[in-house]
Motif scaffolding. Structure first.
Motif, PDB file in Angstrom:
ATOM      1  N   VAL A   1      53.275  -4.482  20.858  1.00 45.13           N
ATOM      2  CA  VAL A   1      52.945  -5.133  22.129  1.00 45.13           C
ATOM      3  C   VAL A   1      52.757  -6.645  21.947  1.00 45.13           C
ATOM      4  O   VAL A   1      53.248  -7.442  22.750  1.00 45.13           O
ATOM      5  CB  VAL A   1      51.695  -4.479  22.774  1.00 45.13           C
ATOM      6  CG1 VAL A   1      51.264  -5.249  24.017  1.00 45.13           C
ATOM      7  CG2 VAL A   1      51.998  -3.024  23.131  1.00 45.13           C
ATOM      8  N   THR A   2      52.092  -7.049  20.872  1.00 46.21           N
ATOM      9  CA  THR A   2      51.861  -8.478  20.649  1.00 46.21           C
ATOM     10  C   THR A   2      53.190  -9.229  20.516  1.00 46.21           C
ATOM     11  O   THR A   2      53.383 -10.299  21.102  1.00 46.21           O
ATOM     12  CB  THR A   2      50.998  -8.683  19.383  1.00 46.21           C
ATOM     13  OG1 THR A   2      49.809  -7.908  19.522  1.00 46.21           O
ATOM     14  CG2 THR A   2      50.639 -10.142  19.200  1.00 46.21           C
ATOM     15  N   LYS A   3      54.113  -8.651  19.745  1.00 45.04           N
ATOM     16  CA  LYS A   3      55.406  -9.316  19.563  1.00 45.04           C
ATOM     17  C   LYS A   3      56.206  -9.339  20.869  1.00 45.04           C
ATOM     18  O   LYS A   3      56.920 -10.295  21.152  1.00 45.04           O
ATOM     19  CB  LYS A   3      56.203  -8.631  18.455  1.00 45.04           C
ATOM     20  CG  LYS A   3      55.560  -8.806  17.082  1.00 45.04           C
ATOM     21  CD  LYS A   3      56.557  -8.951  15.962  1.00 45.04           C
ATOM     22  CE  LYS A   3      55.806  -9.252  14.662  1.00 45.04           C
ATOM     23  NZ  LYS A   3      56.638  -9.893  13.659  1.00 45.04           N
ATOM     24  N   THR A   4      56.074  -8.261  21.637  1.00 49.48           N
ATOM     25  CA  THR A   4      56.790  -8.222  22.915  1.00 49.48           C
ATOM     26  C   THR A   4      56.259  -9.312  23.852  1.00 49.48           C
ATOM     27  O   THR A   4      57.036 -10.044  24.474  1.00 49.48           O
ATOM     28  CB  THR A   4      56.630  -6.831  23.571  1.00 49.48           C
ATOM     29  OG1 THR A   4      57.074  -5.845  22.641  1.00 49.48           O
ATOM     30  CG2 THR A   4      57.452  -6.724  24.850  1.00 49.48           C
ATOM     31  N   VAL A   5      54.943  -9.439  23.921  1.00 42.40           N
ATOM     32  CA  VAL A   5      54.329 -10.445  24.793  1.00 42.40           C
ATOM     33  C   VAL A   5      54.793 -11.843  24.387  1.00 42.40           C
ATOM     34  O   VAL A   5      55.163 -12.670  25.223  1.00 42.40           O
ATOM     35  CB  VAL A   5      52.785 -10.344  24.739  1.00 42.40           C
ATOM     36  CG1 VAL A   5      52.141 -11.552  25.430  1.00 42.40           C
ATOM     37  CG2 VAL A   5      52.319  -9.048  25.377  1.00 42.40           C
ATOM     38  N   LYS A   6      54.829 -12.091  23.081  1.00 39.90           N
ATOM     39  CA  LYS A   6      55.256 -13.406  22.579  1.00 39.90           C
ATOM     40  C   LYS A   6      56.700 -13.706  22.995  1.00 39.90           C
ATOM     41  O   LYS A   6      57.028 -14.809  23.441  1.00 39.90           O
ATOM     42  CB  LYS A   6      55.125 -13.423  21.054  1.00 39.90           C
ATOM     43  CG  LYS A   6      54.464 -14.698  20.552  1.00 39.90           C
ATOM     44  CD  LYS A   6      54.200 -14.620  19.058  1.00 39.90           C
ATOM     45  CE  LYS A   6      54.988 -15.720  18.366  1.00 39.90           C
ATOM     46  NZ  LYS A   6      55.620 -15.317  17.134  1.00 39.90           N
ATOM     47  N   ALA A   7      57.551 -12.692  22.838  1.00 42.18           N
ATOM     48  CA  ALA A   7      58.960 -12.875  23.179  1.00 42.18           C
ATOM     49  C   ALA A   7      59.145 -13.072  24.684  1.00 42.18           C
ATOM     50  O   ALA A   7      59.981 -13.868  25.122  1.00 42.18           O
ATOM     51  CB  ALA A   7      59.777 -11.682  22.691  1.00 42.18           C
ATOM     52  N   VAL A   8      58.352 -12.364  25.463  1.00 43.38           N
ATOM     53  CA  VAL A   8      58.428 -12.491  26.929  1.00 43.38           C
ATOM     54  C   VAL A   8      58.163 -13.935  27.332  1.00 43.38           C
ATOM     55  O   VAL A   8      58.856 -14.500  28.179  1.00 43.38           O
ATOM     56  CB  VAL A   8      57.410 -11.541  27.603  1.00 43.38           C
ATOM     57  CG1 VAL A   8      57.151 -11.948  29.046  1.00 43.38           C
ATOM     58  CG2 VAL A   8      57.908 -10.103  27.536  1.00 43.38           C
ATOM     59  N   LYS A   9      57.163 -14.533  26.685  1.00 44.32           N
ATOM     60  CA  LYS A   9      56.811 -15.920  27.011  1.00 44.32           C
ATOM     61  C   LYS A   9      57.893 -16.879  26.542  1.00 44.32           C
ATOM     62  O   LYS A   9      58.328 -17.762  27.281  1.00 44.32           O
ATOM     63  CB  LYS A   9      55.459 -16.276  26.381  1.00 44.32           C
ATOM     64  CG  LYS A   9      54.306 -15.601  27.116  1.00 44.32           C
ATOM     65  CD  LYS A   9      52.959 -15.900  26.476  1.00 44.32           C
ATOM     66  CE  LYS A   9      51.841 -15.176  27.228  1.00 44.32           C
ATOM     67  NZ  LYS A   9      50.689 -14.933  26.351  1.00 44.32           N
TER      68      LYS A   9
ATOM     69  N   SER B   1      64.136  -5.952  26.208  1.00 44.85           N
ATOM     70  CA  SER B   1      63.911  -4.526  26.054  1.00 44.85           C
ATOM     71  C   SER B   1      63.278  -4.232  24.706  1.00 44.85           C
ATOM     72  O   SER B   1      63.745  -4.725  23.676  1.00 44.85           O
ATOM     73  CB  SER B   1      65.221  -3.756  26.205  1.00 44.85           C
ATOM     74  OG  SER B   1      64.952  -2.375  26.159  1.00 44.85           O
ATOM     75  N   LEU B   2      62.224  -3.466  24.723  1.00 46.76           N
ATOM     76  CA  LEU B   2      61.590  -3.003  23.491  1.00 46.76           C
ATOM     77  C   LEU B   2      62.117  -1.588  23.231  1.00 46.76           C
ATOM     78  O   LEU B   2      61.857  -0.672  24.003  1.00 46.76           O
ATOM     79  CB  LEU B   2      60.058  -2.988  23.636  1.00 46.76           C
ATOM     80  CG  LEU B   2      59.280  -2.346  22.485  1.00 46.76           C
ATOM     81  CD1 LEU B   2      59.474  -3.102  21.174  1.00 46.76           C
ATOM     82  CD2 LEU B   2      57.789  -2.262  22.824  1.00 46.76           C
TER      83      LEU B   2
ATOM     84  N   PHE C   1      50.698  -5.968  30.707  1.00 47.13           N
ATOM     85  CA  PHE C   1      51.571  -6.729  31.595  1.00 47.13           C
ATOM     86  C   PHE C   1      51.096  -6.724  33.050  1.00 47.13           C
ATOM     87  O   PHE C   1      51.706  -7.349  33.907  1.00 47.13           O
ATOM     88  CB  PHE C   1      53.015  -6.233  31.497  1.00 47.13           C
ATOM     89  CG  PHE C   1      53.687  -6.703  30.240  1.00 47.13           C
ATOM     90  CD1 PHE C   1      54.193  -8.001  30.152  1.00 47.13           C
ATOM     91  CD2 PHE C   1      53.788  -5.880  29.133  1.00 47.13           C
ATOM     92  CE1 PHE C   1      54.789  -8.447  28.978  1.00 47.13           C
ATOM     93  CE2 PHE C   1      54.383  -6.321  27.966  1.00 47.13           C
ATOM     94  CZ  PHE C   1      54.883  -7.608  27.880  1.00 47.13           C
ATOM     95  N   ALA C   2      49.993  -6.018  33.299  1.00 47.08           N
ATOM     96  CA  ALA C   2      49.488  -5.913  34.672  1.00 47.08           C
ATOM     97  C   ALA C   2      49.175  -7.283  35.272  1.00 47.08           C
ATOM     98  O   ALA C   2      49.459  -7.543  36.434  1.00 47.08           O
ATOM     99  CB  ALA C   2      48.249  -5.018  34.706  1.00 47.08           C
TER     100      ALA C   2
END
Ligand SMILES: [Zn+2]
Lengths: 233, 344
Positions: free
Chosen positions: B253-261, B136-137, B288-289
């Motif tokens: 967004v960049t940090k969220t994408v990194k964490a998602v991976k 969660s962000l 995220f699309a």
């Protein structure tokens, strides 16, 4: 007619239970400890010990201030919520009136209860018992103790002072009133929750939803804002 | 045999909204009443704690009554009362907490203390069912956090702001541009009208960190405005707003994408008041699309402070056996923790 009274407006935390003409129980502490944590457990304990269930209550009485903003809000919030959910009337009583009744019921003269309000100021009012009825001689107010005493001196009457903050203003009172100032004993200073219940029992209920504490003072930001509006006119 | 529906009341007073909600089975909103004080605080350019507390006392029982009436629920039918215990303004929290305690006591109903941020995260469960593990962000006036959840009630903060929250930076930049309070929506609007032409810094911090920092960005914006004034040049507010917003969103967004991976999560939940930001919503949605992860973005009314989110979080904590007693207090600096059946 079971009345629950709640006073968290100053350091004294008081809970009282009145059943008709009998005081069932009281809880009082006079310590600088978190009211928010302690009030509900105190209410629960006292009611349990007295065998009173929330549904047995027929009225809630709360000390409405003046006093600590946060303290008085805690008591008023609990009182409003209880009265609302139990569908019973709510009455607010001045915190100073309770203090006056607690110390001055049999005093022949004026009673001036007060709470220290810092920088030489006090929250006070002037009360008088006549035929067992407590009369308000001067409305609750925020005033410099020096000015209050000066005003009282001009009235030329005996005045009983009661306050847990007596020490802070004792000299000012003695200097201004001399022999006319009488000081209550330390055992009389705590506003008694049973007095609060009794005073409130006979008062008209308030409109529950719109009832708010009597802060006496505006919030500082609001006062400054109003002043700024004045200056901009 | 039919299973009885679970009814939870939520109470939220951590800042400047007096809110009460009733939520069924943790997911269905029966009532979500919010009495906002924003009009009162506008004249001060921000929330004044003492005034917020005074308004809460005025509003509390009316909002309680309205919520029960809307939900057509009697207090006695409630399974639990969930209340925000922190973080927030202490005087404000105390009103909700003490009202909740009085209500729980008078009606003999269990009481559950809820962390405000857990509430924001659980606003998402009112939109879609959660699938774990998730990330969660959380972005609001007081918070910028990445929270990892491996199951219900488990909150692990993997990154947080080291100075200003994103929402705080928005408010300060808005003030620099002389925009009215609250400034966030104005920046968002201006940003959509301009191009990001001004080069502003992005604080990535050290390699691998999920923490955030926005004070440098805020100072850079102030410097740009200041320098322009000294040179007698005019700043185009739309361009500055767009540049500022781009920098904030880029980092988020960049940090969220990194964490998602790294954490291989199934869902990303957006939470908190800044989640109402159009730019952030759009960028997250497009980013995220193409990825194999579901992004959930609650409607605006569930992003800003409300009590339905507190009831939603409370529902899960209640099921996990979490209970508060009558000594529950408002805790302005409450940390979000991992709740399990043995805690408390
Ligand atoms: Zn919030």
């Amino acid at each position: 007619m079971k009345v629950l009274s709640i006073d968290t407006s100053n350091y004294v935390l008081g809970i009282g239970l009145l059943d008709g003409e009998t005081v069932l129980g009281e809880y009082i502490s006079n310590i600088k400890k978190n009211h928010s944590v302690r009030v509900m457990p105190a209410i629960q304990t006292l009611m349990d010990e007295c065998g009173v269930k929330p549904g047995d209550l027929s009225k809630i009485v709360v000390a409405e201030g003046p006093g600590s903003y946060t303290g008085v809000r805690i008591g008023v919030t609990i009182a409003k919520t209880l009265a609302w959910t139990l569908k019973i009337p709510l009455t607010g009583v001045s915190s100073l009136e309770v203090a006056a009744a607690s110390a001055g019921r049999y005093f022949d003269g004026y009673v001036s209860p007060f709470f220290d309000a810092r920088r030489g100021q006090i929250y006070t009012g002037l009360y008088k018992f006549e035929n067992q009825k407590l009369l308000v001689e001067k409305e609750d107010q925020l005033v410099l103790s020096v000015d209050w005493v000066k005003m009282l001196n001009e009235m030329d009457h005996k005045v009983l002072f009661t306050s847990n903050d007596l020490k802070l203003h004792e000299q000012v009172i003695k200097d201004g009133l001399g022999d006319k100032a009488i000081f209550a004993e330390i055992t009389e200073h705590n506003p008694r929750p049973a007095e609060l219940a009794l005073l409130g029992r006979d008062k008209e209920p308030v409109d529950l939803h719109t009832f708010v504490p009597n802060y006496i003072r505006l919030a500082e930001a609001e006062a400054n804002w109003l002043k700024a509006q004045e200056n901009n006119k | 045999m039919t299973i009885k529906d679970q009814l939870i009341m939520g109470i939220e007073t951590s800042c400047d909204e007096t809110a009460v909600a009733i939520v069924k089975n943790g997911r269905e909103i029966l009532a979500n009443v919010v009495a906002s004080q924003i009009e009162s605080h506008k004249r001060f350019g921000g929330v004044v704690p003492e005034i917020a507390s005074r308004h809460h006392v005025e509003q509390m029982t009316m909002v309680l009554e309205e919520a029960l009436a809307q939900a057509k629920v009697d207090v006695k039918e409630l399974d639990a009362i969930a209340v925000t215990e922190g973080p927030g303004l202490v005087g404000a929290l105390l009103i909700g907490v003490n009202a909740a305690k009085a209500l729980a006591f008078a009606n003999n109903i269990p009481l559950v203390g809820v962390h405000h941020i857990a509430g924001h995260i659980y606003a998402n469960r009112l939109v879609a069912e959660m699938e774990f593990p998730l990330l969660s962000l959380v972005v609001s006036g007081g918070h910028t956090e990445l929270v990892y959840m491996k199951e219900h009630g488990h909150f692990e903060v993997i990154g947080e702001t080291r100075d200003d929250a994103a929402g705080e930076a928005y408010d300060k930049v808005a003030r620099t541009l002389n925009l009215p309070y609250p400034g966030g929506p104005h920046i968002d609007r201006l940003a959509h009208e301009g191009k990001a032409t001004i080069d502003l810094p992005r604080a990535w911090l050290e390699e691998g960190s999920y923490d955030f920092s926005f004070s440098g960005l805020k100072s850079a914006v102030i410097n740009v405005v200041h320098n322009a004034q000294q040179r007698g040049e005019k700043i185009v507010p739309e361009e500055l707003a767009a540049s500022f917003q781009e920098s904030v969103i880029d980092v988020l967004v960049t940090k969220t994408v990194k964490a998602v991976k790294e954490y291989e999560v199934k869902q990303v939940l957006l939470a908190g008041g800044v989640a109402a930001n159009k730019g952030l919503r759009e960028t997250l949605s497009t980013t995220f699309a193409d990825m194999d992860v579901e992004i959930i973005i609650p409607p605006l009314s569930l992003c800003t402070d409300n009590a339905a989110m507190i009831a939603a979080a409370g529902s899960v904590l209640f099921e996990k056996g979490q209970r508060a007693d009558l000594t529950l207090n408002g805790n302005p600096g409450l940390e979000i923790t991992i709740h399990n059946e043995s805690s408390r």
